[in-house]
Design a protein around this motif. Structure first.
Motif, PDB file in Angstrom:
ATOM      1  N   ARG A   1       0.834  -1.207   0.000  1.00 46.91           N
ATOM      2  CA  ARG A   1       0.000   0.000   0.000  1.00 46.91           C
ATOM      3  C   ARG A   1       0.867   1.254   0.000  1.00 46.91           C
ATOM      4  N   GLU A   2       2.048   1.165   0.606  1.00 44.24           N
ATOM      5  CA  GLU A   2       2.972   2.296   0.598  1.00 44.24           C
ATOM      6  C   GLU A   2       3.480   2.567  -0.815  1.00 44.24           C
ATOM      7  N   CYS A   3       3.718   1.522  -1.578  1.00 44.91           N
ATOM      8  CA  CYS A   3       4.186   1.668  -2.967  1.00 44.91           C
ATOM      9  C   CYS A   3       3.066   2.144  -3.880  1.00 44.91           C
ATOM     10  N   GLN A   4       1.841   1.785  -3.549  1.00 42.95           N
ATOM     11  CA  GLN A   4       0.711   2.128  -4.399  1.00 42.95           C
ATOM     12  C   GLN A   4       0.403   3.621  -4.403  1.00 42.95           C
ATOM     13  N   THR A   5       1.043   4.381  -3.530  1.00 40.06           N
ATOM     14  CA  THR A   5       0.883   5.832  -3.571  1.00 40.06           C
ATOM     15  C   THR A   5       1.620   6.425  -4.771  1.00 40.06           C
ATOM     16  N   ASN A   6       2.542   5.666  -5.337  1.00 38.60           N
ATOM     17  CA  ASN A   6       3.271   6.091  -6.529  1.00 38.60           C
ATOM     18  C   ASN A   6       2.428   5.722  -7.757  1.00 38.60           C
ATOM     19  N   PRO A   7       2.050   6.693  -8.588  1.00 36.43           N
ATOM     20  CA  PRO A   7       1.207   6.397  -9.759  1.00 36.43           C
ATOM     21  C   PRO A   7       1.817   5.355 -10.701  1.00 36.43           C
ATOM     22  N   ALA A   8       3.130   5.232 -10.702  1.00 35.46           N
ATOM     23  CA  ALA A   8       3.789   4.240 -11.572  1.00 35.46           C
ATOM     24  C   ALA A   8       3.375   2.821 -11.183  1.00 35.46           C
ATOM     25  N   PHE A   9       3.118   2.593  -9.897  1.00 31.63           N
ATOM     26  CA  PHE A   9       2.711   1.266  -9.437  1.00 31.63           C
ATOM     27  C   PHE A   9       1.375   0.880 -10.069  1.00 31.63           C
ATOM     28  N   ASP A  10       0.388   1.752  -9.914  1.00 29.47           N
ATOM     29  CA  ASP A  10      -0.944   1.454 -10.458  1.00 29.47           C
ATOM     30  C   ASP A  10      -0.928   1.348 -11.978  1.00 29.47           C
ATOM     31  N   ARG A  11      -0.166   2.201 -12.637  1.00 28.36           N
ATOM     32  CA  ARG A  11      -0.067   2.127 -14.106  1.00 28.36           C
ATOM     33  C   ARG A  11       0.515   0.788 -14.546  1.00 28.36           C
ATOM     34  N   ALA A  12       1.571   0.358 -13.871  1.00 29.00           N
ATOM     35  CA  ALA A  12       2.214  -0.912 -14.243  1.00 29.00           C
ATOM     36  C   ALA A  12       1.289  -2.095 -13.970  1.00 29.00           C
TER      37      ALA A  12
ATOM     38  N   ALA B   1       0.477  -8.696 -11.048  1.00 28.99           N
ATOM     39  CA  ALA B   1       0.287  -7.250 -11.196  1.00 28.99           C
ATOM     40  C   ALA B   1       1.021  -6.500 -10.078  1.00 28.99           C
ATOM     41  N   HIS B   2       0.987  -7.029  -8.865  1.00 31.92           N
ATOM     42  CA  HIS B   2       1.757  -6.434  -7.769  1.00 31.92           C
ATOM     43  C   HIS B   2       3.241  -6.433  -8.113  1.00 31.92           C
ATOM     44  N   ARG B   3       3.699  -7.537  -8.653  1.00 30.58           N
ATOM     45  CA  ARG B   3       5.110  -7.642  -9.059  1.00 30.58           C
ATOM     46  C   ARG B   3       5.442  -6.579 -10.101  1.00 30.58           C
ATOM     47  N   ALA B   4       4.573  -6.427 -11.097  1.00 30.93           N
ATOM     48  CA  ALA B   4       4.800  -5.420 -12.137  1.00 30.93           C
ATOM     49  C   ALA B   4       4.849  -4.017 -11.534  1.00 30.93           C
ATOM     50  N   GLY B   5       3.946  -3.728 -10.616  1.00 29.12           N
ATOM     51  CA  GLY B   5       3.937  -2.432  -9.957  1.00 29.12           C
ATOM     52  C   GLY B   5       5.208  -2.182  -9.160  1.00 29.12           C
ATOM     53  N   TRP B   6       5.607  -3.201  -8.399  1.00 28.96           N
ATOM     54  CA  TRP B   6       6.827  -3.093  -7.602  1.00 28.96           C
ATOM     55  C   TRP B   6       8.041  -2.862  -8.498  1.00 28.96           C
TER      56      TRP B   6
END
Length: 158
Positions: free
Chosen positions: A114-125, A146-151
């Motif tokens: 959830r901390e990484c999901q604040t970065n728009p790049a995570f959700d886009r990926a 999808a989590h892996r791609a975001g990370w």
């Protein structure tokens, strides 16, 4: 790092339906569907979004009774230092429940995505993963990917 996602019956009367995990390097993958979960516990959203996706991955179906052993075997095949990464405490709690609260020795921690999901790049990926592969949302394995791609998008950008 192991990216984890689960699907479950309901937030209140929570029972595991499926679990998906994929390693950061993509070499270690596990997807299991519980055959004998209580369908009466499922809310309408789960019935609509999750049930239709079950039974489509060969070899994924497993009984509740065999689940803990299968998970422990998989964790035993992993490297010695594993960090679980997921975006919900429910995912960790469900895994802990299956393992009777005893984490495999090689699990050293948890990363809250959830901390990484604040970065728009995570959700886009994550969205790009689902769009380009055609794999649906609310499927434990594909959401773990999808989590892996975001990370990877966030960690490679920094």
């Amino acid at each position: 790092m192991i990216f984890l996602d689960t699907e479950f019956t309901d937030f209140i009367d929570c029972e595991l339906i499926s679990i998906g995990m994929v390693s950061e390097d993509g070499l270690h993958v596990l997807y299991l569907e519980v055959q004998d979960f209580d369908r009466l516990k499922c809310k309408a959203f789960v019935q609509a979004a999750v049930w239709s996706q079950l039974g489509k991955v060969d070899g994924a179906s497993i009984s509740k009774a065999a689940l803990a052993d299968r998970l422990r075997q998989w964790f035993d095949s992993l490297p010695h230092d594993v960090v679980l990464a997921c975006d919900s405490q429910h995912d960790l709690d469900l895994l802990a429940d299956v393992l009777d609260g005893t984490w495999p020795a090689n699990v050293s921690g948890w990363l809250d995505l959830r901390e990484c999901q604040t970065n728009p790049a995570f959700d886009r990926a994550a969205a790009t993963y689902h769009a380009t592969t055609g794999q649906p949302w609310h499927h434990a394995l594909y959401d773990a990917y999808a989590h892996r791609a975001g990370w990877l998008a966030v960690s490679n950008a920094g």
